[in-house]
Design a protein around this motif. Structure first.
Motif, mmCIF file in Angstrom:
data_model
loop_
_atom_site.group_PDB
_atom_site.id
_atom_site.type_symbol
_atom_site.label_atom_id
_atom_site.label_comp_id
_atom_site.label_asym_id
_atom_site.label_seq_id
_atom_site.Cartn_x
_atom_site.Cartn_y
_atom_site.Cartn_z
ATOM 1 N N ALA A 2 41.269 99.998 23.165
ATOM 2 C CA ALA A 2 40.762 100.381 24.484
ATOM 3 C C ALA A 2 41.039 101.844 24.790
ATOM 4 O O ALA A 2 42.061 102.406 24.393
ATOM 5 C CB ALA A 2 41.384 99.498 25.558
ATOM 6 N N ASP A 3 40.128 102.440 25.517
ATOM 7 C CA ASP A 3 40.307 103.776 26.091
ATOM 8 C C ASP A 3 40.756 103.584 27.532
ATOM 9 O O ASP A 3 40.007 103.059 28.363
ATOM 10 C CB ASP A 3 38.977 104.537 26.027
ATOM 11 C CG ASP A 3 39.068 105.945 26.631
ATOM 12 O OD1 ASP A 3 40.144 106.316 27.147
ATOM 13 O OD2 ASP A 3 38.051 106.654 26.598
ATOM 14 N N LEU A 4 41.995 103.974 27.842
ATOM 15 C CA LEU A 4 42.549 103.755 29.175
ATOM 16 C C LEU A 4 42.527 105.011 30.042
ATOM 17 O O LEU A 4 43.120 105.033 31.119
ATOM 18 C CB LEU A 4 43.988 103.236 29.053
ATOM 19 C CG LEU A 4 44.177 101.919 28.294
ATOM 20 C CD1 LEU A 4 45.650 101.523 28.256
ATOM 21 C CD2 LEU A 4 43.338 100.799 28.906
ATOM 22 N N ARG A 5 41.828 106.038 29.604
ATOM 23 C CA ARG A 5 41.787 107.286 30.360
ATOM 24 C C ARG A 5 40.885 107.157 31.596
ATOM 25 O O ARG A 5 40.031 106.267 31.666
ATOM 26 C CB ARG A 5 41.290 108.418 29.465
ATOM 27 C CG ARG A 5 42.250 108.772 28.333
ATOM 28 C CD ARG A 5 41.634 109.777 27.376
ATOM 29 N NE ARG A 5 40.468 109.212 26.701
ATOM 30 C CZ ARG A 5 39.758 109.867 25.782
ATOM 31 N NH1 ARG A 5 40.091 111.103 25.445
ATOM 32 N NH2 ARG A 5 38.714 109.285 25.211
ATOM 33 N N ASP A 12 35.858 101.120 29.571
ATOM 34 C CA ASP A 12 36.649 99.973 29.113
ATOM 35 C C ASP A 12 37.483 99.358 30.228
ATOM 36 O O ASP A 12 37.924 98.200 30.120
ATOM 37 C CB ASP A 12 37.593 100.397 27.978
ATOM 38 C CG ASP A 12 36.860 100.855 26.736
ATOM 39 O OD1 ASP A 12 35.642 100.647 26.656
ATOM 40 O OD2 ASP A 12 37.524 101.429 25.845
ATOM 41 N N LEU A 13 37.754 100.116 31.268
ATOM 42 C CA LEU A 13 38.682 99.653 32.291
ATOM 43 C C LEU A 13 38.186 98.398 33.011
ATOM 44 O O LEU A 13 38.985 97.553 33.417
ATOM 45 C CB LEU A 13 38.956 100.767 33.299
ATOM 46 C CG LEU A 13 39.716 101.979 32.742
ATOM 47 C CD1 LEU A 13 39.796 103.085 33.787
ATOM 48 C CD2 LEU A 13 41.121 101.570 32.284
ATOM 49 N N ALA A 39 40.229 94.895 33.229
ATOM 50 C CA ALA A 39 40.511 94.266 34.527
ATOM 51 C C ALA A 39 40.045 92.817 34.548
ATOM 52 O O ALA A 39 40.722 91.939 35.119
ATOM 53 C CB ALA A 39 39.844 95.052 35.649
ATOM 54 N N ALA A 40 38.905 92.538 33.931
ATOM 55 C CA ALA A 40 38.389 91.166 33.917
ATOM 56 C C ALA A 40 39.343 90.232 33.186
ATOM 57 O O ALA A 40 39.590 89.100 33.633
ATOM 58 C CB ALA A 40 37.008 91.139 33.266
ATOM 59 N N GLY A 65 31.663 91.462 23.005
ATOM 60 C CA GLY A 65 31.952 90.357 23.906
ATOM 61 C C GLY A 65 32.930 90.691 25.012
ATOM 62 O O GLY A 65 33.414 89.798 25.711
ATOM 63 N N GLY A 66 33.235 91.968 25.196
ATOM 64 C CA GLY A 66 34.198 92.360 26.216
ATOM 65 C C GLY A 66 35.534 92.734 25.598
ATOM 66 O O GLY A 66 35.591 93.275 24.495
ATOM 67 N N ALA A 67 36.618 92.440 26.299
ATOM 68 C CA ALA A 67 37.959 92.799 25.852
ATOM 69 C C ALA A 67 38.718 91.562 25.387
ATOM 70 O O ALA A 67 38.556 90.470 25.939
ATOM 71 C CB ALA A 67 38.730 93.484 26.976
#
Length: 270
Positions: free
Chosen positions: A104-107, A112-113, A117-118, A169-171
């Motif tokens: 993930a890119d958390l910047r 991706d955030l 969160a989901a 498919g998401g995270a």
């Protein structure tokens, strides 16, 4: 970090035990050793693609892979599915569903955030798993009054960006080595610190976390105590990790703690 063991260097009996579950291994793509495992690789096999992790059962951290094996069936849709595990001639090896993705890119501004969160919202709302898991309050005994971090929600507790896989498919949240049961906001609070470490202001990080109902409903005092305890603990552990990595996390935790303490002071004066 543990010494890496290549697939071909495993005892033949261990490889045969794996092949009995996967079919012939046609190719191996090493992922390198991690902090808790000696073997990590993607196998192309007769039954499809599988990601394997392995450790010697006598290793000091063998319990972390046992944790993953035990908890995984209770994580539908959140983590890659455990397909099988074998214990053979001193080795414990687990095979997981292979999920194509990237960390993930958390910047700030990252797309991706929303996916992160989901998953956090779903995890916070999930029922307590039907198996014993160590309470987070016991893990942090002596660091914080237990009632601040008591709860019955299953938490991952390590929100490193490397534990997030982002795909079509998401995270997915991987490496469930250190699960605990605690308050429903726990993993989101750990994520707030990671966001600060990657460039968010504490206010913006908390603003993002506010979309997760469990976090927005959390006790302000408990969050402030948590931030302070986390900063203190990471400061003490600084010598056990690469200085640059741990130093950035300590700085992020300290920044969040100062922000929380400032908010508490304003509320008390009001």
């Amino acid at each position: 970090m543990l010494v890496h063991t290549a697939w071909n260097d495993l005892p033949g009996s261990v490889r045969r035990a794996v092949v009995a579950r996967t079919g012939p291994v046609r190719s191996v793509t090493p992922a390198g050793a991690g902090a808790t495992c000696r073997l990590a690789a993607t196998l192309q096999t007769g039954s499809g693609v599988v990601f394997v992790k392995g450790i010697l059962v006598g290793d000091r951290l063998a319990w972390t892979l046992r944790n993953e094996i035990r908890v995984n069936p209770h994580l539908p849709g959140i983590a890659p599915r455990l397909l099988w595990h074998v214990e053979q001639d001193g080795w414990l090896v687990a095979g997981f569903e292979h999920v194509a993705g990237r960390h993930a890119d958390l910047r700030p501004g990252s797309a991706d955030l929303s996916a992160v969160a989901a998953v956090l919202a779903g995890l916070a709302a999930a029922p307590r798993p039907g198996l014993p898991v160590r309470p987070f309050a016991a893990r942090w005994s002596g660091l914080i009054d237990s009632w601040h971090v008591a709860g019955s929600t299953l938490a991952h507790t390590d929100m490193s960006r490397r534990n997030w896989l982002i795909g079509d498919g998401g995270a997915r949240l991987v490496d469930w080595a250190t699960p605990a049961v605690g308050p429903a906001w726990l993993d989101t609070a750990f994520t707030v610190v990671r966001l600060v470490r990657y460039g968010h202001s504490p206010a913006d990080a908390e603003g993002w976390a506010g979309q997760i109902p469990a976090f927005s409903a959390a006790s302000g005092e408990s969050l402030t105590r948590f931030a302070g305890a986390l900063a203190d603990m990471w400061q003490r552990q600084q010598d056990r990790a690469p200085a640059a990595h741990r130093g950035l996390l300590v700085d992020a935790a300290r920044a969040w703690c100062r922000y929380r303490s400032g908010r508490s002071a304003v509320l008390m004066s009001g």
